[in-house]
Design an enzyme around this catalytic site. Structure first.
Site, PDB file in Angstrom:
ATOM      1  N   ARG A 366     -69.952 -26.724 -19.067  1.00 26.67           N
ATOM      2  CA  ARG A 366     -69.396 -26.823 -19.894  1.00 26.67           C
ATOM      3  C   ARG A 366     -68.191 -27.737 -19.805  1.00 26.67           C
ATOM      4  O   ARG A 366     -67.296 -28.029 -21.155  1.00 26.67           O
ATOM      5  CB  ARG A 366     -69.631 -25.696 -20.382  1.00 26.67           C
ATOM      6  CG  ARG A 366     -70.911 -24.421 -20.316  1.00 26.67           C
ATOM      7  CD  ARG A 366     -70.542 -23.368 -21.409  1.00 26.67           C
ATOM      8  NE  ARG A 366     -72.009 -22.756 -21.399  1.00 26.67           N
ATOM      9  CZ  ARG A 366     -72.029 -20.966 -20.840  1.00 26.67           C
ATOM     10  NH1 ARG A 366     -70.942 -20.840 -20.794  1.00 26.67           N
ATOM     11  NH2 ARG A 366     -72.958 -21.002 -20.918  1.00 26.67           N
ATOM     12  N   VAL A 367     -67.658 -27.956 -18.394  1.00 27.29           N
ATOM     13  CA  VAL A 367     -66.584 -29.260 -18.613  1.00 27.29           C
ATOM     14  C   VAL A 367     -66.796 -30.723 -19.093  1.00 27.29           C
ATOM     15  O   VAL A 367     -66.097 -30.759 -19.340  1.00 27.29           O
ATOM     16  CB  VAL A 367     -65.703 -28.456 -17.917  1.00 27.29           C
ATOM     17  CG1 VAL A 367     -64.284 -29.773 -17.487  1.00 27.29           C
ATOM     18  CG2 VAL A 367     -65.600 -27.001 -17.521  1.00 27.29           C
TER      19      VAL A 367
END
Length: 516
Positions: A366-367
């Protein structure tokens, strides 16, 4: 007969009385009502704190977990078989803590910080409490520095950044610990302290991990916290919190650390055991109601601190073991919702010879690109999408490829080659510049006319060729961290030259395929 001087006697007595100090030692003590299965119920400790260390006879300590009206429920650490009903219990007035500091680096310790490696005592000045509040929103900054694992499939498609929490999830024997070991080995020569926490594993497995890390020189910057399957559930329960407290020391001293919790499934089971013995009400699958909070308060302590606090980071890579690939079970869904992404390892891919067995469709970070250098973003931008599409096409094409159109067949052929170049042997992490070079070659169709079986040889021979004939390329990628136009020209020239020599040295069968 000696003269008795009354004045002198009076003076001496007065001095003695003036200097007389009465010291009263006050200790809060209670007594054991019942003991069994590593749990003690104690009466009389009215002012006891939650999480406080309690001192039992025989040098045994416990942690107060249940504070009830008429009694305290404590879990015991160490050998509790000597403790009897009626024994005296003392308060220490200290919250449970573990030793922290430089002396732990290179050591194998239990969750209390006591050495298990036979190298003498661990002498540290400071201690950190097991449970600490996670840094607040204002104290953090977004994840922006890459943490290179050295594994092509992860660094290109599911990148991990410093301060991130990335879950490694999969069935047993799918290579979860192998990813951890490769990541630790890849930190050699860097500024990262690695803390490996083994929870409920066989002692032989833990010994094998320590031996591997020692053989590759990785123990010089690693700490191993071990709570094996033979330890009481209490030790397994506090192990990840102890490892995290040790990691926080480096994070708070403006450095970088990474904690591997292997694995949190067994941690949840040990907590369930303790909770049921403490008579806490059971919830779903007999886990206590706060099993979600148990893992969130542990993983939230991983953070990238802001510049004012020194910009240190603590990264967390928890492991969850699934049963028959069921990621929708209780504990897996809990931990997936806490972490910033997951690396999903699939047994079918592992058995089909794809190692690491990463499923690119379900795995996510999710980064995203924030945790990659620009050069990697440039070459691997569409790689994850290509791989996921290839998986769908491959499932469809099992019924036969004859009826498929040219574009689909080309996409299938390309996907097969990308799968081949993302395969990697264990304990052989790759530097980021070599990964960029290989993925650039794959993305720019240098592998399209090569037989699938020849892809491994292509990679094997590519690095020494470039290092010998075009050493500036790898150096430029490493330093500039991006691919500009002059570098693109160099890469094209180098890869064209390599392709010529590669074709010339191809075995007869492969040469015939390439000619067609």
């Amino acid at each position: 007969m000696a003269n008795i001087k009354a004045d002198e006697i009076t003076q001496i007595l007065r001095e003695q009385i003036e200097n007389y100090q009465q010291t009263v030692a006050v200790e809060e003590v209670g007594s054991v009502i019942s003991v069994g299965d590593g749990i003690a119920r104690i009466h009389g400790l009215d002012r006891c704190m939650a999480g406080e260390m309690l001192e039992f006879p025989q040098g045994v300590f416990g942690i107060a977990l249940n504070l009830e009206e008429d009694q305290v429920g404590a879990v015991l650490l160490g050998d509790y078989t000597e403790i009897r009903e009626g024994d005296t219990v003392k308060r220490t007035k200290k919250i449970m803590s573990v030793p922290i500091g430089e002396a732990l680096i290179g050591r194998v310790v239990n969750p209390l910080g006591q050495p298990l490696d036979g190298k003498g005592p661990v002498t540290t000045e400071q201690r950190n409490p097991l449970e600490r509040l996670a840094p607040g929103v204002v104290d953090r900054q977004p994840v922006r520095e890459p943490l290179q694992t050295g594994i092509k499939a992860i660094d290109s498609m599911i990148p991990i950044g410093r301060g991130q929490r990335e879950l490694i999830i999969g069935d047993r024997q799918t290579g979860k610990t192998a990813i951890i070991l490769d990541t630790i080995i890849n930190q050699r020569g860097g500024d990262m302290i690695c803390i490996y926490c083994a929870i409920g594993q066989k002692r032989s497995t833990i010994a094998q991990v320590v031996k591997t890390l020692t053989d590759y020189g990785a123990m010089d910057y690693s700490i191993v916290v071990a709570a094996s399957a033979t330890e009481p559930a209490t030790m397994q329960y506090i192990a990840p919190f102890a490892a995290c407290a040790m990691g926080e020391y480096f994070r708070d001293s403006k450095r970088h650390a990474i904690c591997f919790y292997d694995d949190l499934s067994k941690h949840a089971q040990s907590y369930r055991e303790i909770s049921l013995l403490l008579r806490r009400p059971p919830g779903r699958e007999a886990f206590p109601g706060d099993v979600f909070f148990l893992h969130s308060r542990l993983l939230e302590r991983a953070a990238k601190l802001n510049d004012k606090l020194g910009a240190g980071s603590l990264t967390a890579l928890p492991v969850i073991e699934t049963q028959a690939g069921d990621v929708s079970a209780y504990i897996p869904t809990n931990v997936i919702s806490i972490t910033d992404g997951q690396i999903y390892l699939e047994a079918d891919l592992f058995n089909a010879g794809q190692r690491p067995a990463i499923n690119a469709g379900i795995s996510v970070s999710r980064v995203g690109g924030n945790a990659q250098i620009k050069a990697m973003r440039q070459v691997a931008g569409t790689l994850r999408l290509d791989m996921a599409q290839f998986r769908d096409l491959a499932a469809f094409a099992q019924f036969g490829t004859d009826q498929l159109d040219k574009t689909t067949q080309a996409q299938l052929a390309r996907g097969q080659r990308l799968v081949e170049i993302l395969k990697q042997d264990q304990y052989q992490p790759l530097s980021v510049e070599k990964q960029v070079l290989l993925i650039y070659a794959g993305g720019n169709r240098y592998l399209d006319d090569i037989d699938v079986s020849e892809c491994a040889r292509f990679e094997r021979e590519l690095y020494p060729f470039i290092e010998t004939n075009y050493p500036d390329i790898l150096k430029t990628i490493r330093e500039k961290k991006q691919i500009d136009d002059p570098l693109k020209e160099q890469l094209k020239k180098a890869l064209d030259a390599f392709k010529e020599t590669f074709r010339a040295t191809a075995p007869p069968k492969a040469a015939a395929v390439q000619a067609n």
